[in-house]
Design an enzyme around this catalytic site. Structure first.
Site, PDB file in Angstrom:
ATOM      1  N   GLY A   1       0.831  -1.219   0.000  1.00 11.56           N
ATOM      2  CA  GLY A   1       0.000   0.000   0.000  1.00 11.56           C
ATOM      3  C   GLY A   1       0.857   1.258   0.000  1.00 11.56           C
TER       4      GLY A   1
ATOM      5  N   ASP B   1       1.125  -8.993   1.156  1.00 11.53           N
ATOM      6  CA  ASP B   1       0.039  -8.189   0.591  1.00 11.53           C
ATOM      7  C   ASP B   1      -0.914  -9.119  -0.169  1.00 11.53           C
ATOM      8  OD1 ASP B   1      -0.383  -4.987   0.150  1.00 11.53           O
ATOM      9  OD2 ASP B   1      -1.265  -6.135  -1.496  1.00 11.53           O
TER      10      ASP B   1
ATOM     11  N   ASP C   1      -3.818 -12.689   2.558  1.00 10.99           N
ATOM     12  CA  ASP C   1      -5.074 -11.997   2.854  1.00 10.99           C
ATOM     13  C   ASP C   1      -5.182 -11.964   4.368  1.00 10.99           C
ATOM     14  OD1 ASP C   1      -8.632 -12.534   2.031  1.00 10.99           O
ATOM     15  OD2 ASP C   1      -7.642 -11.328   3.573  1.00 10.99           O
TER      16      ASP C   1
ATOM     17  N   TYR D   1     -14.676   4.509   7.043  1.00 13.58           N
ATOM     18  CA  TYR D   1     -13.235   4.455   7.335  1.00 13.58           C
ATOM     19  C   TYR D   1     -12.952   5.108   8.694  1.00 13.58           C
ATOM     20  CZ  TYR D   1      -8.279   5.721   6.800  1.00 13.58           C
ATOM     21  OH  TYR D   1      -6.929   5.911   6.980  1.00 13.58           O
TER      22      TYR D   1
ATOM     23  N   LYS E   1     -11.700   3.466  12.212  1.00 10.98           N
ATOM     24  CA  LYS E   1     -10.464   3.919  12.868  1.00 10.98           C
ATOM     25  C   LYS E   1     -10.755   4.324  14.319  1.00 10.98           C
ATOM     26  CE  LYS E   1      -7.455   3.262   9.623  1.00 10.98           C
ATOM     27  NZ  LYS E   1      -6.473   2.150   9.779  1.00 10.98           N
TER      28      LYS E   1
HETATM   29  C1  VAH Z   1      -7.641   8.764   3.257  1.00  8.04           C
HETATM   30  N1  VAH Z   1      -5.225   9.063   2.973  1.00  8.04           N
HETATM   31  O1  VAH Z   1      -7.814   9.763   2.592  1.00  8.04           O
HETATM   32  C2  VAH Z   1      -6.260   8.541   3.848  1.00  8.04           C
HETATM   33  C3  VAH Z   1      -6.125   9.250   5.168  1.00  8.04           C
HETATM   34  C4  VAH Z   1      -6.390  11.420   6.321  1.00  8.04           C
HETATM   35  C5  VAH Z   1      -6.687  10.646   5.118  1.00  8.04           C
HETATM   36  O2  VAH Z   1      -6.629   8.511   6.196  1.00  8.04           O
HETATM   37  O3  VAH Z   1      -8.523   7.973   3.471  1.00  8.04           O
END
Ligand code: VAH
Length: 314
Positions: A9, A32, A50, A140, A144
Site C-alpha cells: 500500500g 500483501d 489476505d 473508514y 479507525k
Molecule cells: C484517506 N489518505 O484519505 C487517507 C487518510 C487522512 C486521510 O486517512 O482515506
C-alpha cells in the site's frame, strides 16, 4: 522478526523499505493481497497474504518466529464509502484478529495506523486536540475510531503493546494515488510532470492536515522504538506535519512549472474533506516521544518534483 501486512500500500511500500534498511531485510516479511507486488520487494521476503485468512497469518507468525506486526491493510476513506460493509469488515475484523494473535502469542509490539478521519464535522477544526468530540461520518473514520478503542482496551486489559498514529493525509512519490480523499495531493504532481491540466476533486480552499511520507516514516519508527513507558497514549497519537489547500499546493508547484494549470471539480470526496480538521495539535507526541516534523510544503514539492521522475515514466 517483523511481519508487515498490507506492505504494497501507499504507507506499506515505503515503511517496509525503511524497516528493512533499519533492521536488515532478513528481519522483515512483506505481505500483501496483491501477488503482483512481489517485484517491488527485492530487498526482503514477500508472501501473498489476505489478512482475513487467519490460519495463514497464524502459521506465518508461528513458523517464522514473528515478534512484531505492522498491520497496515485497510480500505481508505473514499473507497470505503463505495463499499461500506466490506470496509467495516476488513478494517475491523482484521484488527481484532491481529490484537487477539498478539495476546495469544505474546508478540512484542503491534503497529496499527489511525487517521485524522476519526474526527468529524463537529470536532474543533483548528488545532484539533488529542481529546475532543469525535463523530466520524465515514466508514473508514468509524472503523479507525472503533479500532483505537480496541487498541487501548487490549493494552489496558491484556498488556498488548500496540502503538498507533492518527496520520494526516500522506503524500509520497513512490506509489500512485489511491482511494484516499487526500490523494489529490499525490496525483497533482503526476499531472504537473506530464504537462497536463489537473482536475482537483476538492474545492481550492479545502484546508487539510498533510504530511510528507519521510516524516510519516520517521514518526512511525520513532514511536515504535520509544521506551514502552513513554508511550502514554494507547488509543492513537495526534500527529501533524503541515496543512495546505489545493490552491497552495498548486501554487507551490507552479513556481517550478509556470504553465501548470488547475481546475476544481469537487465530487463526493468534498463532503469527506469538509468533515475533517484544518490543522492538528500534536503536542503530546512532541512531549512523550520527541516528535518533530522536517518537511514543509516547499521542501516537499522540491523533493517530489526531483524524485518522482525516477519512479514513474513521464
Ligand atoms: C484517506 N489518505 O484519505 C487517507 C487518510 C487522512 C486521510 O486517512 O482515506
Amino acid at each position: 522478526k517483523i511481519l508487515v501486512i498490507g506492505a504494497a500500500g501507499q504507507l506499506g511500500s515505503e515503511l517496509t523499505k525503511a524497516l528493512s534498511d533499519r533492521y536488515s531485510g532478513e528481519q522483515v516479511i512483506a505481505t500483501d493481497l496483491n501477488a503482483d507486488a512481489k517485484e517491488k520487494f527485492d530487498y526482503c521476503r514477500f508472501e501473498v497474504l489476505d489478512v482475513l485468512d487467519q490460519e495463514k497469518v497464524k502459521n506465518l507468525v508461528r513458523n517464522e518466529g514473528i515478534t512484531q506486526i505492522y498491520h497496515l491493510a485497510a480500505v481508505l476513506s473514499a473507497t470505503g464509502e463505495k463499499r461500506p460493509l466490506f470496509a467495516w469488515q476488513l478494517n475491523m475484523d482484521s484488527l481484532l484478529f491481529i490484537l487477539e494473535l498478539a495476546r495469544e502469542f505474546k508478540l512484542n509490539k503491534i503497529y496499527w495506523p489511525s487517521s485524522i478521519a476519526v474526527f468529524g464535522p463537529n470536532t474543533p477544526s483548528v488545532n484539533t486536540p488529542q481529546y475532543c468530540v469525535k463523530e466520524p461520518n465515514t466508514v473508514y473514520g468509524i472503523s479507525k475510531q472503533a479500532g483505537e478503542r480496541w487498541c487501548e482496551y487490549y493494552f489496558e486489559k491484556y498488556g498488548v503493546d500496540v502503538r498507533s498514529l492518527r496520520y494526516p493525509g500522506l503524500i509520497g512519490y513512490k506509489s500512485l494515488p489511491g482511494g484516499g480523499t487526500t490523494d489529490y495531493a499525490v496525483d497533482i504532481y503526476h499531472k504537473a510532470l506530464k504537462g497536463e491540466k489537473f482536475t482537483c476533486f476538492l474545492k481550492e480552499d479545502s484546508m487539510l492536515p498533510m504530511m510528507y511520507m519521510p516524516d510519516a516514516i520517521k514518526a512511525t519508527i520513532d514511536l515504535m522504538e520509544a521506551p514502552k513507558e513513554s508511550v502514554k497514549i494507547r488509543s492513537s497519537y495526534n500527529l501533524a506535519g503541515m496543512s495546505f489547500t489545493p490552491k497552495e499546493i498548486y501554487e507551490s508547484i507552479r513556481t517550478h512549472y509556470p504553465n501548470f494549470e488547475i481546475e476544481y471539480q469537487p465530487d463526493f470526496r468534498q463532503a469527506i474533506a469538509d468533515g475533517w480538521p484544518d490543522s492538528i495539535d500534536d503536542h503530546f507526541a512532541r512531549e512523550h516521544w520527541g516528535w518533530k516534523p522536517s518537511y514543509d510544503l516547499e521542501a516537499m514539492t522540491q523533493d517530489i518534483l526531483e524524485n518522482l521522475p525516477k519512479y514513474f515514466e513521464f
